[in-house]
Enzyme design. Structure first.
Site, PDB file in Angstrom:
ATOM      1  N   CYS A   1       0.797  -1.216  -0.089  1.00  0.00           N
ATOM      2  CA  CYS A   1      -0.005  -0.084  -0.040  1.00  0.00           C
ATOM      3  C   CYS A   1       0.975   1.268  -0.042  1.00  0.00           C
ATOM      4  O   CYS A   1       0.194   2.325  -0.163  1.00  0.00           O
ATOM      5  CB  CYS A   1      -1.005   0.214   1.105  1.00  0.00           C
ATOM      6  SG  CYS A   1      -2.155  -1.277   1.193  1.00  0.00           S
TER       7      CYS A   1
ATOM      8  N   HIS B   1      -3.265   7.420   2.274  1.00  0.00           N
ATOM      9  CA  HIS B   1      -3.721   6.029   1.476  1.00  0.00           C
ATOM     10  C   HIS B   1      -4.880   5.556   2.163  1.00  0.00           C
ATOM     11  O   HIS B   1      -5.372   5.877   3.387  1.00  0.00           O
ATOM     12  CB  HIS B   1      -2.664   4.789   1.919  1.00  0.00           C
ATOM     13  CG  HIS B   1      -3.149   3.383   1.994  1.00  0.00           C
ATOM     14  ND1 HIS B   1      -3.595   2.982   0.579  1.00  0.00           N
ATOM     15  CD2 HIS B   1      -3.240   2.553   2.676  1.00  0.00           C
ATOM     16  CE1 HIS B   1      -4.139   1.761   0.828  1.00  0.00           C
ATOM     17  NE2 HIS B   1      -3.874   1.330   2.099  1.00  0.00           N
TER      18      HIS B   1
ATOM     19  N   ASN C   1     -10.065  -0.211   0.372  1.00  0.00           N
ATOM     20  CA  ASN C   1      -8.689  -0.236   0.156  1.00  0.00           C
ATOM     21  C   ASN C   1      -8.251  -0.810  -1.167  1.00  0.00           C
ATOM     22  O   ASN C   1      -8.315  -1.933  -1.264  1.00  0.00           O
ATOM     23  CB  ASN C   1      -8.248  -0.927   1.394  1.00  0.00           C
ATOM     24  CG  ASN C   1      -6.789  -0.794   1.395  1.00  0.00           C
ATOM     25  OD1 ASN C   1      -6.017  -0.637   0.410  1.00  0.00           O
ATOM     26  ND2 ASN C   1      -6.183  -1.198   2.597  1.00  0.00           N
TER      27      ASN C   1
HETATM   28  N1  COA Z   1     -18.152  -8.030  10.696  1.00  0.00           N
HETATM   29  C1  COA Z   1     -18.658  -8.464  11.727  1.00  0.00           C
HETATM   30  N2  COA Z   1     -17.817  -8.849  12.630  1.00  0.00           N
HETATM   31  C2  COA Z   1     -16.594  -8.793  12.453  1.00  0.00           C
HETATM   32  C3  COA Z   1     -15.865  -8.399  10.847  1.00  0.00           C
HETATM   33  C4  COA Z   1     -16.805  -8.181  10.092  1.00  0.00           C
HETATM   34  N3  COA Z   1     -16.362  -7.826   8.755  1.00  0.00           N
HETATM   35  N4  COA Z   1     -14.494  -8.809  11.340  1.00  0.00           N
HETATM   36  C5  COA Z   1     -14.048  -9.007  12.381  1.00  0.00           C
HETATM   37  N5  COA Z   1     -15.298  -9.147  13.153  1.00  0.00           N
HETATM   38  C6  COA Z   1     -15.520  -9.462  14.747  1.00  0.00           C
HETATM   39  C7  COA Z   1     -14.201 -10.273  14.917  1.00  0.00           C
HETATM   40  O1  COA Z   1     -14.649 -11.481  14.827  1.00  0.00           O
HETATM   41  C8  COA Z   1     -14.466  -9.812  16.609  1.00  0.00           C
HETATM   42  O2  COA Z   1     -15.455 -10.463  17.326  1.00  0.00           O
HETATM   43  P1  COA Z   1     -15.042 -10.935  18.579  1.00  0.00           P
HETATM   44  O3  COA Z   1     -15.034 -10.111  19.552  1.00  0.00           O
HETATM   45  O4  COA Z   1     -16.332 -11.929  19.054  1.00  0.00           O
HETATM   46  O5  COA Z   1     -13.754 -12.080  18.663  1.00  0.00           O
HETATM   47  C9  COA Z   1     -15.070  -8.410  16.633  1.00  0.00           C
HETATM   48  O6  COA Z   1     -15.392  -7.988  15.517  1.00  0.00           O
HETATM   49  C10 COA Z   1     -13.664  -7.560  16.940  1.00  0.00           C
HETATM   50  O7  COA Z   1     -12.761  -7.583  16.122  1.00  0.00           O
HETATM   51  P2  COA Z   1     -11.253  -7.050  15.988  1.00  0.00           P
HETATM   52  O8  COA Z   1     -10.344  -7.391  14.940  1.00  0.00           O
HETATM   53  O9  COA Z   1     -10.963  -6.655  17.366  1.00  0.00           O
HETATM   54  O10 COA Z   1     -12.042  -5.358  15.429  1.00  0.00           O
HETATM   55  P3  COA Z   1     -11.507  -3.941  15.406  1.00  0.00           P
HETATM   56  O11 COA Z   1     -12.068  -2.846  15.827  1.00  0.00           O
HETATM   57  O12 COA Z   1      -9.788  -4.238  15.414  1.00  0.00           O
HETATM   58  O13 COA Z   1     -11.561  -3.599  13.551  1.00  0.00           O
HETATM   59  C11 COA Z   1     -10.441  -3.692  11.563  1.00  0.00           C
HETATM   60  C12 COA Z   1     -10.965  -4.397  12.615  1.00  0.00           C
HETATM   61  C13 COA Z   1      -9.771  -4.623  10.636  1.00  0.00           C
HETATM   62  C14 COA Z   1     -11.617  -3.149  10.871  1.00  0.00           C
HETATM   63  C15 COA Z   1      -9.368  -2.638  12.119  1.00  0.00           C
HETATM   64  O14 COA Z   1      -8.323  -3.263  13.098  1.00  0.00           O
HETATM   65  C16 COA Z   1      -8.603  -2.002  11.221  1.00  0.00           C
HETATM   66  O15 COA Z   1      -9.239  -1.333  10.512  1.00  0.00           O
HETATM   67  N6  COA Z   1      -7.279  -2.205  11.077  1.00  0.00           N
HETATM   68  C17 COA Z   1      -6.396  -1.633  10.028  1.00  0.00           C
HETATM   69  C18 COA Z   1      -6.632  -2.503   9.032  1.00  0.00           C
HETATM   70  C19 COA Z   1      -6.029  -2.162   7.464  1.00  0.00           C
HETATM   71  O16 COA Z   1      -6.371  -0.725   7.361  1.00  0.00           O
HETATM   72  N7  COA Z   1      -5.331  -2.789   6.938  1.00  0.00           N
HETATM   73  C20 COA Z   1      -4.659  -2.291   5.658  1.00  0.00           C
HETATM   74  C21 COA Z   1      -3.503  -1.538   6.042  1.00  0.00           C
HETATM   75  S1  COA Z   1      -2.706  -1.028   4.243  1.00  0.00           S
END
Ligand code: COA
Length: 324
Positions: free
Chosen positions: A111, A251, A281
């Site tokens: 990215c 980004h 993304n």
């Molecule tokens: N829909 C519903 N629930 C979901 C889900 C989805 N698409 N994806 C994950 N969950 C659930 C998980 O299983 C977890 O459930 P649990 O508490 O029962 O175990 C819960 O949601 C929380 O998951 P978590 O991973 O802690 O969520 P988060 O608040 O960290 O959000 C992201 C997840 C991916 C949105 C966030 O971490 C993020 O944006 N990170 C950066 C990712 C990114 O930008 N990557 C590319 C960079 S170039």
């Protein structure tokens, strides 16, 4: 000599998949995706390759800059989702647009790829080697996503963006770029299937680790720390005050990351345009697609100071300050 962006172009595949549609396939909801990421829809390449999309975006950028393909001396394509090892996508673009005089190569920085490519182009221009370079970011991430994994499949989309970079008195004022391979495991995609016939007992088909795998929280923490840091560094390097910056093109991974960066920099969110709601993304393509949209809307005026910043797998991150 500096590097100025003289034209922009983009291409988005027609097929749109909304959060509601995704929720029919995996256990998710529009509410979860929107509040956690800001994403509402994404485009999915249906039959279009990363090379074809790149060539379409490139043609639009050339047209926009008034540059002929024969004038282009180098093509850099940033991508992490090309279909084949070789020939490079850059060579495919060269053929498609008829840039017969251009050297061509692909660059892999996930990215951060567009920023790394822009900085590379700038190095060639500043050294006086080339004057006109085409830079493209293109991705078919839908090929790398495990469509049964709700934690990643909701985040990504396909598309391509391109810019023409030219030698000029005004343009790139400064840049920084970084990598930390020791944290590489937080965002991976091993990609191709391995030499399975040497490995007794392994089943046929795509191995699990050939899809995107991510520790979302670690990536989030990395982005909200390193992006403001590198933006502060590029401001310090160039001697510009934040008040002078018209736009921050970050980004487009997640609206919460972008808002957090704005807050840490104590800058108004309005200076951080976003289109991730529409496209998700798109990795190396996200910044040039956004630049193209803003350019075509007339929101970029010659003389504007803008900061670009990319971050992603590697881990890698970078920022550049430009006079538009
Ligand atoms: N829909 C519903 N629930 C979901 C889900 C989805 N698409 N994806 C994950 N969950 C659930 C998980 O299983 C977890 O459930 P649990 O508490 O029962 O175990 C819960 O949601 C929380 O998951 P978590 O991973 O802690 O969520 P988060 O608040 O960290 O959000 C992201 C997840 C991916 C949105 C966030 O971490 C993020 O944006 N990170 C950066 C990712 C990114 O930008 N990557 C590319 C960079 S170039």
């Amino acid at each position: 000599m500096k590097t100025r962006i003289t034209g922009t172009g983009s291409y988005l595949p027609e097929k749109i998949i909304s959060n509601e549609e995704l929720a029919q396939w995996v256990d998710t909801s529009d509410e979860w995706i929107s509040t956690r990421t800001g994403i509402k829809k994404r485009r999915i390449a249906a039959g279009e390759t990363a090379g074809e999309m790149a060539a379409r975006a490139a043609k639009r950028a050339l047209e926009n800059s008034g540059t002929s393909s024969e004038q282009i001396q180098m093509i850099i394509v940033a991508t992490c989702s090309k279909e084949q090892c070789f020939p490079s996508l850059a060579c495919q673009v060269q053929k498609a647009i008829g840039a017969v005089s251009a050297a061509a190569f692909d660059l892999s920085a996930a990215c951060s790829g567009f920023l790394y490519a822009l900085n590379t182009a700038h190095a060639y221009i500043r050294a006086g080697i080339y004057e006109k370079i085409l830079i493209v970011g293109t991705e078919v991430l839908s090929d790398l996503v495990d469509w049964t994994d709700r934690s990643t499949c909701v985040l990504f989309g396909d598309g391509a963006g391109a810019v023409v970079a030219e030698a000029s008195e005004e343009g790139m004022d400064g840049f920084v770029q970084y990598a930390d391979g020791s944290k590489g495991e937080v965002l991976t995609c091993k990609g191709r299937s391995r030499k399975k016939f040497f490995q007794d007992g392994e089943e046929d088909g795509k191995p699990e680790d050939s899809y995107i795998s991510m520790n979302g929280q670690e990536v989030f923490k990395f982005a909200v720390k390193k992006v403001p840091e590198c933006i502060e560094q590029v401001l310090e390097q160039t001697g510009y005050e934040k008040e002078k910056i018209r736009w921050y093109f970050l980004h487009q991974a997640n609206s919460r990351i972008i808002r957090s960066v704005a807050k840490r920099l104590e800058e108004p969110e309005e200076k951080f345009p976003m289109n991730l709601m529409e496209y998700g993304n798109t990795s190396a393509a996200s910044i040039p697609i956004l630049l193209d949209e803003m350019n075509r809307k007339g929101e970029l005026v010659r003389g504007d100071k803008v900061i670009l910043s990319g971050f992603g797998a590697g881990l890698t991150w970078a920022a550049a300050l430009l006079t538009w």
